[in-house]
Design a protein around this motif. Structure first.
Motif, short mmCIF file in Angstrom:
data_model
loop_
_atom_site.label_atom_id
_atom_site.label_comp_id
_atom_site.label_asym_id
_atom_site.label_seq_id
_atom_site.Cartn_x
_atom_site.Cartn_y
_atom_site.Cartn_z
N LYS B 96 3.57 -2.78 -7.68
CA LYS B 96 4.28 -1.66 -8.35
C LYS B 96 3.40 -1.02 -9.43
CE LYS B 96 6.86 -4.48 -11.76
NZ LYS B 96 5.65 -4.68 -12.57
N ASP B 97 2.55 -1.85 -10.07
CA ASP B 97 1.64 -1.29 -11.09
C ASP B 97 0.61 -0.39 -10.43
OD1 ASP B 97 2.59 -2.74 -13.51
OD2 ASP B 97 1.98 -4.50 -12.36
N LEU B 98 0.16 -0.80 -9.24
CA LEU B 98 -0.81 0.02 -8.51
C LEU B 98 -0.18 1.35 -8.12
CD1 LEU B 98 -2.43 -2.64 -6.13
CD2 LEU B 98 -3.34 -1.72 -8.28
N ASP B 99 1.04 1.29 -7.60
CA ASP B 99 1.71 2.51 -7.16
C ASP B 99 1.91 3.48 -8.33
OD1 ASP B 99 1.80 1.58 -4.60
OD2 ASP B 99 3.82 0.73 -4.79
N ARG B 100 2.29 2.92 -9.46
CA ARG B 100 2.51 3.78 -10.63
C ARG B 100 1.21 4.41 -11.09
NH1 ARG B 100 5.42 0.96 -15.52
NH2 ARG B 100 3.43 -0.12 -15.40
N ALA B 101 0.12 3.59 -11.08
CA ALA B 101 -1.17 4.12 -11.50
C ALA B 101 -1.62 5.26 -10.58
CB ALA B 101 -2.22 3.01 -11.51
N LEU B 102 -1.41 5.09 -9.29
CA LEU B 102 -1.79 6.16 -8.35
C LEU B 102 -0.94 7.40 -8.61
CD1 LEU B 102 -2.27 4.11 -5.03
CD2 LEU B 102 -4.05 4.98 -6.57
N ALA B 103 0.35 7.18 -8.84
CA ALA B 103 1.25 8.31 -9.09
C ALA B 103 0.85 9.05 -10.37
CB ALA B 103 2.70 7.81 -9.20
N VAL B 109 -9.16 2.41 -8.15
CA VAL B 109 -8.58 1.17 -8.62
C VAL B 109 -9.58 0.05 -8.38
CG1 VAL B 109 -6.71 -0.50 -8.37
CG2 VAL B 109 -6.25 1.95 -8.05
N ARG B 110 -9.82 -0.76 -9.42
CA ARG B 110 -10.65 -1.94 -9.25
C ARG B 110 -9.76 -3.17 -9.26
NH1 ARG B 110 -15.80 -1.54 -13.26
NH2 ARG B 110 -17.14 -0.28 -11.92
N ILE B 111 -9.95 -4.02 -8.25
CA ILE B 111 -9.24 -5.29 -8.23
C ILE B 111 -10.27 -6.36 -8.55
CG2 ILE B 111 -7.88 -6.89 -6.82
CD1 ILE B 111 -6.45 -4.25 -7.19
N GLY B 126 -5.32 -4.23 0.67
CA GLY B 126 -4.65 -3.67 1.85
C GLY B 126 -3.62 -2.62 1.44
N HIS B 127 -2.89 -2.94 0.39
CA HIS B 127 -1.86 -2.03 -0.14
C HIS B 127 -2.50 -0.69 -0.53
CE1 HIS B 127 2.00 -1.28 -2.22
NE2 HIS B 127 1.28 -0.70 -3.17
N LEU B 128 -3.63 -0.77 -1.19
CA LEU B 128 -4.32 0.45 -1.63
C LEU B 128 -4.89 1.21 -0.43
CD1 LEU B 128 -6.08 -1.11 -4.74
CD2 LEU B 128 -4.40 0.78 -4.82
N ARG B 129 -5.45 0.46 0.51
CA ARG B 129 -6.02 1.09 1.71
C ARG B 129 -4.92 1.84 2.47
NH1 ARG B 129 -7.53 -3.43 5.38
NH2 ARG B 129 -5.28 -3.33 5.48
N ASP B 130 -3.73 1.22 2.59
CA ASP B 130 -2.62 1.86 3.29
C ASP B 130 -2.24 3.19 2.65
OD1 ASP B 130 -2.60 -0.30 4.95
OD2 ASP B 130 -0.83 -1.25 4.04
N ARG B 131 -2.44 3.27 1.33
CA ARG B 131 -2.10 4.52 0.61
C ARG B 131 -3.28 5.48 0.54
NH1 ARG B 131 0.99 0.92 0.03
NH2 ARG B 131 3.17 1.05 -0.58
N GLY B 132 -4.39 5.09 1.19
CA GLY B 132 -5.56 5.98 1.21
C GLY B 132 -6.29 6.05 -0.12
N THR B 163 -13.97 0.01 -0.95
CA THR B 163 -14.95 1.09 -0.74
C THR B 163 -16.11 0.96 -1.73
OG1 THR B 163 -13.61 2.47 -2.20
CG2 THR B 163 -13.23 2.69 0.17
N GLY B 164 -16.12 -0.12 -2.47
CA GLY B 164 -17.22 -0.43 -3.39
C GLY B 164 -17.01 -1.86 -3.85
N VAL B 165 -18.10 -2.54 -4.18
CA VAL B 165 -17.99 -3.92 -4.67
C VAL B 165 -18.92 -4.10 -5.86
CG1 VAL B 165 -17.39 -4.94 -2.43
CG2 VAL B 165 -19.81 -4.74 -3.11
N GLY B 166 -18.68 -5.16 -6.62
CA GLY B 166 -19.58 -5.36 -7.76
C GLY B 166 -19.40 -6.72 -8.39
N ILE B 167 -20.33 -7.01 -9.31
CA ILE B 167 -20.28 -8.28 -10.03
C ILE B 167 -20.28 -8.04 -11.53
CG2 ILE B 167 -21.31 -9.67 -8.20
CD1 ILE B 167 -24.01 -9.49 -9.65
N MET B 168 -19.50 -8.87 -12.22
CA MET B 168 -19.45 -8.83 -13.68
C MET B 168 -20.15 -10.08 -14.22
SD MET B 168 -15.75 -7.36 -14.70
CE MET B 168 -15.27 -5.68 -14.29
N ASP B 169 -20.96 -9.87 -15.24
CA ASP B 169 -21.62 -10.98 -15.93
C ASP B 169 -20.74 -11.31 -17.13
OD1 ASP B 169 -23.37 -12.85 -16.90
OD2 ASP B 169 -24.80 -11.39 -17.69
N SER B 170 -19.56 -11.86 -16.85
CA SER B 170 -18.50 -11.96 -17.87
C SER B 170 -18.91 -12.74 -19.10
CB SER B 170 -17.25 -12.60 -17.26
OG SER B 170 -16.91 -11.97 -16.04
N SER B 171 -19.79 -13.70 -18.96
CA SER B 171 -20.18 -14.45 -20.16
C SER B 171 -21.58 -14.07 -20.64
CB SER B 171 -20.08 -15.96 -19.92
OG SER B 171 -21.00 -16.35 -18.94
#
Lengths: 336, 336
Positions: B96-103, B109-111, B126-132, B163-171
């Motif tokens: 629901k947070d994703l849907d609201r953000a898109l709206a 959106v980064r997961i 998958g949810h995001l892909r379904d919404r294009g 549609t994109g990937v990445g890495i975080m050097d969190s520490s």
């Protein structure tokens, strides 16, 4: 790498270059406290002095709170194991300053000149050689010369008697590949230890220091918390564990080093250096960040963008002492 | 390099990751001011939200001053040219947070998941892909996995629709060679844009970002003044001109970028991030710097050195959510 190649000598000018950030106002108690902590951490060389070196305390560039003599006395007393180094710019300091520093127990003297003016070091280097002192020659604003030219000046310094040579990235302009090219050229030209001294204007001080070591530099300058003018110097307690992790031995105790840095953060500086926009622009333009206040004042008066002034000063290769150029540039920009 | 290879897309999470440094208390006026300045500088993507992402505002990790809805509304309005991105950690946020953000006009959106748990992103991707929608998958604490493992997880994310990937050097643990190895492996495994997100604990955020780009990353995360928790993120107004100087095109206006950074320095943060001793130790040990306060408190109570606690947490591969380990480690150290 063999064991000798993997040793890096850390030279700590916190109590000299850091002075620039506090208008040379460190007290004897502050000098003693940091030198004691640095000595406990087994930092091999601790440099002390007015920001502009021996003999520089003056109305023109600022009077130090403590005299050269007292600085050296206090720090010498605290350094039971670490060596004590001093810095001198010919013209600011003179032979009598060198003699006094040696008498007060300086183990190492660095003579600094603009990167293309190593000949200014000849007389002092000879004077030190005659006294059997350990003397290094260092080239300031070294991004203003190509690798081959820097190598020639370093060879010149060795011919004068320098037992070590090095380059300072005074305006924090280098990217790692620039450092690699220069240190490589210098290493090929001399057979004495080579030093790198970085500034952090482009966020590259640690990476540049690592690049220097990988290219064969065996002396790295670094200050606690990066204490220094503008964007600050290479951060000591960061570059040491990074070098250790890469397999280089510094002989420094990590926890006591962090304690020394914490003490410096708490006792020496109002706030640690950060990279502000002027720091970025002075690094990009290759202009000494000490121009900052005058550039901002004159730009405001002339109604021009101080960033344009920095970039134009960079194109004109302005160096310290040429502050008059700031007015010329600002007026030219206003009229353009 | 050909022109396409030389483009780097700058992704600016100042208004999301920076939130960690101010306990998620940026006001609507602050969000608006910075987004307006970033838009004027032509920063291509501006990310906004609670530090822990959509839906994360809570008593447990801190309530944001402004709701997700208001944040997105305010920033969307300011971004007439830049894209707006949001971040979500599965479990903290939900569909629901994703849907609201898109709206509300999120363009991207980064997961995010822990580096070895990309499967947690499957349903949301998958949810995001379904919404294009444009959705990227990012791996946190990525130093805890080897290059090959990260590449497999990135390929997995692409199979879910990323549609994109990445890495975080969190520490903030990486040195440039670590980044080169990981980005190279990921680039070989996927054919979508690859992102790198650095932290500055070892003074390497800018150098690591440059290493990532040279290894083929085409998206770089960076925050104004490095705004973020602890030692901070890659400094935006530093990495952009450094990349430009190296021949990469960002499309960003340098002076307006510096203006945006100055605004951020003045209006968003009490002080810019610096590398303190805990920052160094959390970077070296590879432990999330968010543990800082609890490590200091518990170490004081148990009478042990907090640095020992960090290094032992690193050996035990502690990650966020495992704060109970701090007590175990401190007690074990006291008893040892």
């Amino acid at each position: 790498m063999n064991p000798e190649q993997s040793k890096v000598l850390i030279h700590d000018p916190t109590l000299r270059d850091g002075h620039h950030a506090v208008r040379h106002q460190l007290s004897a108690a502050q000098l003693r406290a940091y030198a004691t902590a640095a000595n406990a951490a087994r930092i091999p060389v601790v440099e002390v002095g007015h920001g502009n070196g021996l003999g520089a305390s003056s109305l023109q560039v600022g009077r130090a709170k403590v005299s050269d003599e007292e600085m050296l006395t206090v720090v010498r007393e605290a350094l039971t194991d670490s060596k004590m180094a001093v810095f001198m710019l010919p013209g600011w300091g003179a032979s009598k300053d060198l003699d006094r520093a040696l008498a007060l127990g300086a183990d190492l003297v660095r003579i600094g000149t603009h990167c293309t003016e190593s000949d200014l070091a000849e007389r002092h280097m000879g004077h030190l050689r005659d006294r059997g002192a350990d003397a290094h020659g260092v080239l300031l604003m070294s991004h203003m010369a190509e690798p081959g030219e820097l190598a020639e000046h370093c060879a010149q310094l060795v011919s004068y008697g320098a037992t070590g040579v090095g380059i300072m990235d005074s305006s924090g302009h280098y990217l790692p590949a620039d450092v690699t090219a220069r240190i490589t050229a210098i290493r090929e030209a001399v057979d004495v230890p080579v030093m790198f001294h970085g500034h952090n204007n482009l966020g590259m001080a640690v990476a540049n220091s690592v690049a220097a070591v990988e290219a064969g530099a065996s002396i790295v300058d670094a200050c606690a918390r990066g204490f220094g003018a503008g964007a600050g110097n290479t951060q000591l307690e960061v570059v040491v564990p990074v070098l250790e992790r890469m397999g280089y031995a510094t002989g420094i105790d990590l926890y006591k080093l962090l304690d020394a840095a914490d003490l410096a953060g708490r006792e020496l500086m109002p706030a640690p250096p950060t990279i502000d926009s002027v720091g970025v622009v002075s690094g990009l333009s290759g202009v000494f960040s000490g121009f900052k206040t005058r550039v901002l004042d004159i730009s405001a008066r002339e109604g021009v963008d101080p960033r344009d002034v920095f970039f134009e000063l960079g194109r004109r290769q302005a160096v310290a002492g040429q502050e008059d150029l700031i007015v010329d540039v600002a007026v030219a920009l206003r009229q353009a």
